[in-house]
Scaffold this active site. Structure first.
Site: not given
Ligand code: UT7
Length: 337
Positions: A123, A264, A294
């Site tokens: 990215c 980005h 993204n």
């Molecule tokens: O450009 C570089 C590339 N970009 C990235 O690598 C992305 C960077 N990271 C992010 O944007 C965020 O970390 C995410 C959007 C990927 C995730 O958001 P978050 O607020 O960090 O959520 P999390 O990973 O802490 O997950 C929270 C909860 C989990 O459930 P539990 O364990 O709390 O029960 C996940 O399993 O949300 C769940 N979850 C979802 N639920 C509904 C993860 N993905 C999804 C989904 N829909 N798509």
């Protein structure tokens, strides 16, 4: 280690004379995704800011997207393809393993005088490209260049993994850089960095020399992107703040001097969190992730092109481009338009 250049003393600078972008026409909404994996429009919108993303069909490749964006940028600049000296394409989803995507673009444009290569910094690829190419121009090695960021990330997306498949989209953005002996305008400063100890945070492992296609993969999902979202999130906020602060300090600028920060587009929350800690007002932070998701190396030039065409920035403005991505890598450019 950070590597820096300060081009303030050079006699000619690389000035942006054109920009263009292109996304495929097919749109995937959050509701479409909710029919594919266990997610919802509400979760995706709240956690990422994304509402829709554009995705390629089978016949649409990275070089195709790149060429469309390039033609728009050349038209904007009023520069003929045959006058180009260099074409670079920042991408992690190239046309094929080799030759480079840039060579396909060179062929499609008929840019016979241009040399061409791809740059891989995920990215951060477009910001890295500007850091390198502007020095070739400022030192007189070349007079102009077409700098492209182009990706088809949805071709390496695991549509069964809800943690990653909601994030990405396809697209391309391009700018034309030309050497001008023109007052203070141009790329004023760049800062770039990398930390390979975090390579596992975000990667796609298949078909390189570590996992050649002649051998079965340890895990079939290695053909897809794998991300540790939380890890990336925290690193991204930190590095964006560091890079923008470095730009301001090095160039002796305050936030009042900066018309726009174009980050980005990886997650609206990441951008907003970094902007808040930098005390950047909302009107100086460009966000278009809601429409595109993204798009990795394409996101900064797509956002820049929209920003210009919407009249949000104008000639004489100072802007900062900033990016963070796999590697991990990061970087920023200070540009007087
Ligand atoms: O450009 C570089 C590339 N970009 C990235 O690598 C992305 C960077 N990271 C992010 O944007 C965020 O970390 C995410 C959007 C990927 C995730 O958001 P978050 O607020 O960090 O959520 P999390 O990973 O802490 O997950 C929270 C909860 C989990 O459930 P539990 O364990 O709390 O029960 C996940 O399993 O949300 C769940 N979850 C979802 N639920 C509904 C993860 N993905 C999804 C989904 N829909 N798509």
């Amino acid at each position: 280690m950070e590597k820096k250049t300060d081009d303030r003393s050079a006699t000619g600078r690389a000035v942006i004379t054109g920009c263009g972008s292109f996304v495929p026409s097919k749109i995937l909404t959050n509701d479409d995704l909710a029919r594919m994996v266990d997610t919802s429009d509400d979760w995706i919108s709240t956690r990422t800011g994304i509402k829709t993303r554009h995705i390629t069909t089978d016949g649409e490749s990275t070089a195709f997207l790149a060429t469309q964006a390039a033609q728009r940028a050349l038209a904007y600049a009023g520069l003929g393809a045959e006058e180009l000296n260099l074409i670079t394409v920042a991408t992690i989803t190239p046309e094929m393993v080799f030759p480079s995507t840039a060579c396909f673009v060179q062929q499609a444009l008929g840019a016979k005088k241009a040399w061409a290569f791809d740059l891989s910094a995920a990215c951060s690829g477009f910001v890295y490209s500007l850091h390198l190419v502007h020095q070739l121009i400022a030192t007189g090695q070349i007079d102009n260049a077409l700098v492209i960021g182009a990706e088809t990330l949805t071709k390496i997306t695991n549509w069964k993994d809800r943690a990653s498949c909601i994030l990405f989209g396809d697209g391309a953005g391009a700018i034309v850089l030309q050497r001008k002996q023109d007052a203070g305008r141009g790329i004023l400063y760049s800062t770039v960095g990398a930390d390979g100890t975090f390579w596992q945070s975000l990667n796609c492992q298949a078909y390189g020399s570590r996992h050649p296609s002649s051998k079965p993969l340890d895990d079939p999902d290695q053909v897809y992107m794998q991300i540790k979202g939380r890890e990336v999130y925290q690193q991204a906020v930190r590095r964006i703040i560091e890079a923008v602060t470095d730009c301001l300090e090095h160039c002796g600028l305050t936030l009042d001097d900066v018309a726009m920060v174009i980050s980005h587009q990886m997650n609206a929350r990441i951008i907003e969190s970094a902007a808040k800690r930098l005390n950047l007002p909302d009107e100086k932070v460009f966000i278009n992730i809601q429409n595109y998701g993204n798009t990795s190396a394409a996101s900064v030039p797509i956002a820049f092109d929209e920003c210009v065409r919407q009249g949000r920035v104008k000639k004489g403005d100072i802007i900062i481009l900033v990016a963070f991505g796999a590697g991990v890598t990061w970087g920023a450019n200070v540009i007087e338009l």
